[in-house]
Enzyme design. Structure first.
Site, short mmCIF file in Angstrom:
data_model
loop_
_atom_site.label_atom_id
_atom_site.label_comp_id
_atom_site.label_asym_id
_atom_site.label_seq_id
_atom_site.Cartn_x
_atom_site.Cartn_y
_atom_site.Cartn_z
N LYS A 59 0.82 -1.21 0.00
CA LYS A 59 0.00 0.00 0.00
C LYS A 59 0.86 1.27 0.00
CE LYS A 59 -3.98 -2.29 0.61
NZ LYS A 59 -3.66 -3.71 0.82
C1 LIG Z 1 -4.39 -4.88 0.44
C2 LIG Z 1 -3.61 -6.12 0.36
C3 LIG Z 1 -3.88 -7.11 -0.60
C4 LIG Z 1 -5.04 -7.01 -1.56
O1 LIG Z 1 -4.87 -5.98 -2.49
P1 LIG Z 1 -6.12 -5.43 -3.30
O2 LIG Z 1 -5.61 -4.28 -4.07
O3 LIG Z 1 -7.12 -5.03 -2.26
O4 LIG Z 1 -6.61 -6.55 -4.14
C5 LIG Z 1 -3.04 -8.20 -0.67
N1 LIG Z 1 -2.01 -8.35 0.18
C6 LIG Z 1 -1.72 -7.44 1.13
C7 LIG Z 1 -0.58 -7.67 2.03
C8 LIG Z 1 -2.50 -6.29 1.25
O5 LIG Z 1 -2.21 -5.38 2.18
#
Ligand SMILES: *Cc1c(COP(=O)(O)O)cnc(C)c1O
Length: 495
Positions: free
Chosen positions: A114
């Site tokens: 993120k």
């Molecule tokens: C948010 C997240 C995901 C999923 O990603 P999306 O964009 O919501 O599909 C997968 N792995 C981790 C570690 C995350 O923080």
């Protein structure tokens, strides 16, 4: 480049307006009206640039009212400033045996992917406020399955003209994730647990966005709402860049020859990350199959295989909590791209709201399956994959990436497609130490930070500094509210 809404294709906004608003008033998501194209020369040129300049160029293709210089300034601050990313480059590609390249997206300040978008979004949003002449204060609301919340607060802490309030499912995040949020520093941040799961938190936030009475009350205080979730285009856009960057790196290392297609496997929850991969592919990046990997909350696996999206199912709390999601918001953008029809999207979304389910047309299903494949992976197989890759390759996967690893292996086994595989690694294994320790056959001594140290000792891999430094940080936020009390939490934040 203008932006339209998935539920109102007649709307025309600038990119800056789309980023400022986050979500369209009728509930739709913003997206660009067309997809810019990437040539082989572009790829060659980008290959010679460092990550931050690659990212700025990709974003500039979508944001006309930002100059390349401006964007380069933001990405340099986001990805290159001292202490932000702990690797030589923000998004390194690591080669494993068997034609498998791993794109490590967790070298940022909160140890999950993120950060790739949320370190840039504050610059994009602040500049967008200026460009649109908006002088009210923004209150950013974020629902988090564990990683978005921390990354958003880290990005927005003490950013002028902004406040940020994060809602997380009270029992739906890992110990380390919870501690990361509860100890967050900054004068403009707030954190609140919700008694429910991630879908409850996300639905609650979406309701706040479409609440006209709340909007009016906030306006009276010169405040408006925006989003740091991947419903905001400003979250998806920076993510497109790392797929293009990874391909450049794979070509440079000989993992692929320029022009040859790769397969991309993405551990998926809200469908934001894999949607960015789809955009990269539609821009012209040589990508064959997009593999959507899910944990036991396999609503997307079923959807991609059958065309039926059905959230009426048991909810599992898994060892990959950031993917414990039954309502994948960004799928709406894909539906719009595949149908080209706001009316059709509205029909599906209305059905989802009323019955928890919708079935796409044969035509949509065909298009969907020509681009995407899907596999799921339960907790046992997740831990098996972590153990096996550690023993055989000496590489440590986190639980989410392990779900992706399993899906990538299954895909290869079942389709026989041997083209080079890019596996997206979304989090540091140290964020989920307890599960990873179990996978390595150890008994996690205690919860949270002790497990972190135990894992570091056992693997001789140092834990990321920001996680190790959580020990001893004062806990600032312990509040929890019912699903129905989220609005009150907003008002309290502004009081
Ligand atoms: C948010 C997240 C995901 C999923 O990603 P999306 O964009 O919501 O599909 C997968 N792995 C981790 C570690 C995350 O923080």
């Amino acid at each position: 480049m203008r932006y339209v809404s998935t539920r109102d294709a007649g709307l025309r906004l600038s990119g800056a307006e789309a980023i400022v608003r986050g979500l369209s008033r009728e509930g739709g998501l913003f997206l660009p009206e067309r997809i810019p194209q990437l040539s082989r020369e572009d790829l060659q040129r980008l290959s010679a640039l460092p990550y931050d300049r690659r990212a700025a160029w990709v974003m500039s293709q979508y944001l006309e009212e930002f100059s390349l210089e401006e964007l380069e300034d933001y990405t340099r601050k986001a990805y290159c400033a001292a202490g932000k990313f702990d690797a030589v480059t923000a998004a390194p590609v690591v080669k494993l045996p068997g034609d498998l390249s791993v794109l490590e997206l967790w070298h940022g300040p909160t140890s999950a992917f993120k950060d790739m978008a949320l370190q840039v979004l504050p610059y994009l949003l602040t500049a967008s406020l200026k460009k649109t002449g908006e002088d009210k204060q923004v209150l950013i609301l974020a629902a988090t399955s564990g990683d978005t919340g921390k990354a958003a607060m880290e990005g927005f802490r003490d950013v002028p003209q902004t406040k940020i309030l994060v809602f997380y499912p009270e029992n739906g995040v890992s110990e380390v994730q919870k501690l990361q949020m509860q100890t967050q520093e900054g004068k403009n941040v707030g954190v609140c647990a919700v008694k429910g799961n991630f879908d409850d938190a996300q639905t609650g936030v979406k309701q706040l966005f479409s609440d006209a009475a709340l909007r009016e009350r906030l306006e009276g205080r010169s405040v408006f709402l925006s989003s740091a979730n991947s419903i905001n285009w400003g979250r998806v856009l920076p993510q497109i860049a790392y797929y293009i960057s990874a391909y450049c790196d794979m070509a440079a290392s000989g993992a692929v020859s320029l022009g040859e297609p790769i397969q991309v496997c993405v551990p998926t929850g809200n469908f934001g990350n894999i949607l960015a991969a789809y955009y990269a592919k539609e821009m012209g990046l040589p990508v064959g199959r997009l593999i959507c990997a899910s944990n036991s909350n396999n609503v997307l696996t079923e959807f991609i295989r059958t065309g039926v999206y059905d959230r009426n199912r048991r909810f599992f709390s898994t060892s990959s909590p950031s993917m414990d999601i039954l309502i994948s918001s960004n799928l709406e953008r894909l539906l719009f791209l595949l149908t080209g029809s706001d009316r059709e999207v509205r029909t599906y979304m209305e059905s989802l709201k009323q019955t928890g389910r919708y079935a796409v047309s044969e035509a949509v299903l065909k298009k969907l399956q020509s681009q995407f494949s899907a596999w799921d992976c339960d907790d046992k197989k997740t831990l098996d994959a972590i153990g096996r890759v550690w023993t055989e390759d000496g590489y440590l996967l986190d639980t989410h990436t392990a779900v992706g690893y399993h899906a990538a292996q299954e895909c290869r086994r079942q389709t026989g497609d041997r083209s080079p595989m890019l596996l997206v690694s979304t989090a540091s294994p140290f964020k989920f130490s307890d599960s990873v320790l179990k996978a390595l056959g150890a008994e996690p001594a205690a919860k949270g930070l002790d497990g972190l140290e135990q894992l570091a000792k056992m693997t001789k891999i140092p834990a990321p500094a920001p996680l190790a430094q959580l020990r001893g940080k004062p806990v600032r936020f312990t509040g929890a509210v019912e699903k129905t009390e989220m609005e009150a939490a907003v008002m309290e934040m502004l009081a």
